[in-house]
Write an enzyme that holds these catalytic residues in place. Structure first.
Site, PDB file in Angstrom:
ATOM      1  N   GLU A 173       0.717  -0.936  -0.075  1.00 14.71           N
ATOM      2  CA  GLU A 173       0.019   0.344   0.321  1.00 14.71           C
ATOM      3  C   GLU A 173       0.555   1.366  -0.623  1.00 14.71           C
ATOM      4  OE1 GLU A 173      -1.491   0.351   3.965  1.00 14.71           O
ATOM      5  OE2 GLU A 173      -2.146   2.718   3.663  1.00 14.71           O
ATOM      6  N   ASP A 203      -1.927   0.516  10.756  1.00 16.48           N
ATOM      7  CA  ASP A 203      -3.453   1.659  11.118  1.00 16.48           C
ATOM      8  C   ASP A 203      -4.467   1.205  10.235  1.00 16.48           C
ATOM      9  OD1 ASP A 203      -2.991   2.284   8.907  1.00 16.48           O
ATOM     10  OD2 ASP A 203      -2.086   4.577   9.518  1.00 16.48           O
ATOM     11  N   ASP A 260      -6.251   2.608   8.250  1.00 21.12           N
ATOM     12  CA  ASP A 260      -6.324   3.158   6.834  1.00 21.12           C
ATOM     13  C   ASP A 260      -5.459   2.095   6.622  1.00 21.12           C
ATOM     14  OD1 ASP A 260      -8.023   5.302   7.017  1.00 21.12           O
ATOM     15  OD2 ASP A 260      -6.243   6.492   6.541  1.00 21.12           O
TER      16      ASP A 260
END
Ligand code: 0RA
Length: 642
Positions: A431, A506, A508
């Site tokens: 990501e 986290d 997200d």
């Protein structure tokens, strides 16, 4: 054994050795009765006790169930039902309550045939819970009295006795038990979230009962009450979607099977269909789900033909055509539910398929006939889906043709590895661009490839296949993997033996992980089934002391490491990683990518299905609760290092 009873031990507990032998069998082989000795089995103890109260509710005799997790991890379940009978059983010369609590499968014999409806997964009865408890206490309010009995490891300490008075119309049963830590040895405790999930489902399918859970360990509590039963469930799932008509609801008993279905079409694309058997969420479906699908497809086709909404030259709607935007719940109650042995979440009773198909087919056809506007909207939706599916197929064929032509052209963003044997290769799906850069520098380029994904990939739950395929991030992923997707998926094309999702630790990060898991679950199921999909686990903390660096992957580990250093906290430098990008390439390699040190979690179909379900359930929710939900669920993944 017979000898011991002759010794005339005065203790009440020694009276019936046979009983204890029965419960001893449960203690020796908990796996056979509650499915093991892990946290799942521990939760099963609670469900087993609550199931009994649910049965009382299904009998129309109870509308309130209170569950309390006490600080010492004992659990109470209290209902306002009729109370377990306490009168003496003529043959056994013992209180009915004691028999229910100490004899395996005794519960069913009581209320007569068909008493036990809920549960059915293990359905062993509360005596198994008693057997696996260090202690257990039952209080019954009946006939103006409070009766009480205590058991230790299944054995009654004294006969049932009256310990107080109440008004005649106050009745109910309260069971408190403390699971036996010599049997459930693991370092685990009840998980509020798991219990809540099950109670929510129980409440949905048991109309009119309020289920309240209080966790005294931290004060959290929640009540579920759905006046409208599964119709409320459907409304809940659709509360952020545009609906095409009011909820269709049918409830009927056929040949002893209770059948209830609620359904509603929306303007969304995904299918949200859930099936329950005896209040258990059968996540793998089964005959009741097959019956529901068949009824819907057939009814819509019949109605469309009869009303000339389909042209003679048009083919029938396929099942998929009739399921886009469908939200439906089927809940059945069966006397003798058969579940597929392996997963225990798939209903197998063959006759249920025809029963559901008939009951729903009739009711749904009637609804369409009586509500021509709704019918038109539903058929229109199916027509659109059919067209879109056609377009999607063309788009997919194009992607496949292209990918054959361009098989040498891998996505530009992919940093491939040099090894050519897929079994030795790994693909990290990372990501964020900056994290992608770090991973590219930190990797072993010999066998590790990196594919950075920018931001959040498309919300696959809601989008159509044709849309998903045109998403650049998804396209890159598909061509890098080499397997194609959906019906044309081919595992032989897989270019990497390990596909590893690497996201931040986290909120997200877990959101993106959930999205990716949903995508893989829906479109590359076999990749998961064959064990190729993994989740990387980056550390949460970096602890440095005297130039030595330690990494902690959990809060507990952080405390343990600091304790182990044996110095006061202030001489230790502690930093929390918020994202992968905060690590330098060496650190990322050391902690997350080096096969010698890293922790990889292998994704199972159950994990992915859970992500898929979680996601579906969450789509309608407002942002803050959604975040909290994903956050708590992200910690759930098991450790399955390779
Ligand atoms: C057998 C018969 C009756 C009630 C129950 C069992 C009963 C069991 C449990 C377990 C938890 N809560 C419960 N509540 C009731 C019916 C007795 C009658 O007819 O009064």
């Amino acid at each position: 054994m017979a000898k011991r009873s002759q010794k005339k031990v005065s203790s009440y507990a020694a009276k019936d050795i046979q009983v204890l032998e029965g419960l001893e069998a449960v203690r020796r082989r908990p796996g056979m009765y509650v499915g093991g000795t892990d946290i799942k089995a521990l939760h099963h103890l609670v469900y087993e006790v609550v199931d009994n109260s649910i049965d009382e509710a299904l009998a129309g005799a109870c509308d309130q169930i209170d569950i309390v997790i006490h600080p010492d991890c004992s659990v109470s379940v209290e209902d306002n039902g009729r109370g377990i009978p306490v009168d003496k059983h003529p043959e056994q010369k013992k209180s009915a309550l004691e028999i229910v609590m100490t004899i395996l499968h005794a519960g069913a014999k009581f209320g007569g045939d068909g008493y036990k409806v809920s549960g059915g997964l293990h359905g062993v009865g509360v005596s198994a819970v008693n057997a696996l408890s260090e202690w257990c206490e039952v209080e019954v309010k009946r006939d103006g009295k409070i009766y009480f009995q205590r058991y230790e490891r299944g054995a009654p300490m004294d006969p049932v006795k009256a310990i107080g008075k109440v008004s005649k119309d106050e009745t109910g049963t309260k069971t408190t038990f403390m699971f036996d830590r010599t049997i459930f040895k693991g370092d685990f405790e009840y998980r509020y979230e798991s219990l809540i999930q099950r109670f929510r489902e129980m409440a949905f399918v048991t109309r009119g009962v309020a289920i309240h859970l209080l966790d005294e360990r931290d004060g959290r509590e929640m009540t579920f009450f759905f006046e409208g039963g599964i119709s409320s469930f459907v409304a809940y799932l659709n509360h952020n979607r545009g609906v095409l008509h009011p909820v269709v609801h049918v409830e009927k008993e056929t040949d002893g099977t209770g059948i209830e279905v609620a359904l509603q079409y929306t303007d969304a694309y995904a299918e949200s269909v859930y099936s329950f058997a005896n209040t258990i969420n059968t996540i793998d479906g089964g005959t009741h789900l097959t019956g529901l699908r068949a009824a819907i497809t057939r009814t819509i086709n019949d109605y469309s033909r009869k009303n000339n909404l389909l042209k003679d030259t048009d083919p029938n709607f396929s099942g998929d055509d009739t399921r886009e935007g469908l939200t439906a719940i089927v809940s059945i109650k069966h006397r003798d539910p058969q579940f597929e042995s392996q997963t225990k979440v798939k209903l197998m009773n063959a006759e249920v398929q025809t029963q559901v198909q008939q009951v729903l087919g009739e009711a749904f056809y009637e609804f369409l006939e009586e509500n021509p506007r709704a019918a038109k909207a539903v058929v229109q939706k199916c027509l659109t889906s059919a067209r879109a599916r056609d377009a999607a197929k063309k788009a997919r064929d194009l992607v496949i043709r292209k990918s054959v032509l361009e098989s040498m052209t891998l996505p530009g963003k992919l940093a491939d590895c040099s090894e050519r044997d897929p079994n030795k290769c790994e693909l990290y799906i990372v990501e964020g661009n900056s994290a992608g850069g770090t991973a590219k520098m930190g990797r072993d380029r010999h066998f590790q490839a990196i594919l950075p994904l920018r931001g959040k990939i498309l919300n696959t739950e809601r989008a159509r296949l044709d849309k998903i395929l045109s998403n650049n991030e998804v396209k890159a992923m598909i061509s890098a993997l080499g397997t194609s997707i959906g019906e044309t998926f081919n595992l032989e094309g897989l270019r990497y033996g390990r596909v590893i999702i690497m996201t931040d630790a986290d909120v997200d990060g877990s959101h993106i992980r959930t999205l990716l898991l949903t995508f893989f679950f829906r479109y590359m199921n076999q990749l998961i089934e064959a064990g190729h999909l993994f989740v990387a686990q980056p550390p949460l903390y970096r602890i440095s002391y005297k130039k030595k660096i330690h990494y902690a992957y959990t809060e507990a580990e952080r405390e343990q490491i600091i304790k182990g250093l044996g110095v006061s906290g202030d001489r230790v430098s502690l930093s929390r990683y918020k994202g992968l990008g905060e690590m330098n390439p060496e650190q990322l390699w050391d902690t997350t990518m080096d096969p010698a040190n890293r922790i990889l979690l292998q994704v199972t179909i159950e994990d992915a299905a859970a992500a898929d379900r979680t996601f579906d359930m969450l789509m309608g929710a407002a942002v803050p609760p959604r975040r909290r939900f994903i956050q708590t669920h992200a910690k759930e993944v098991r450790n399955l290092d390779v």
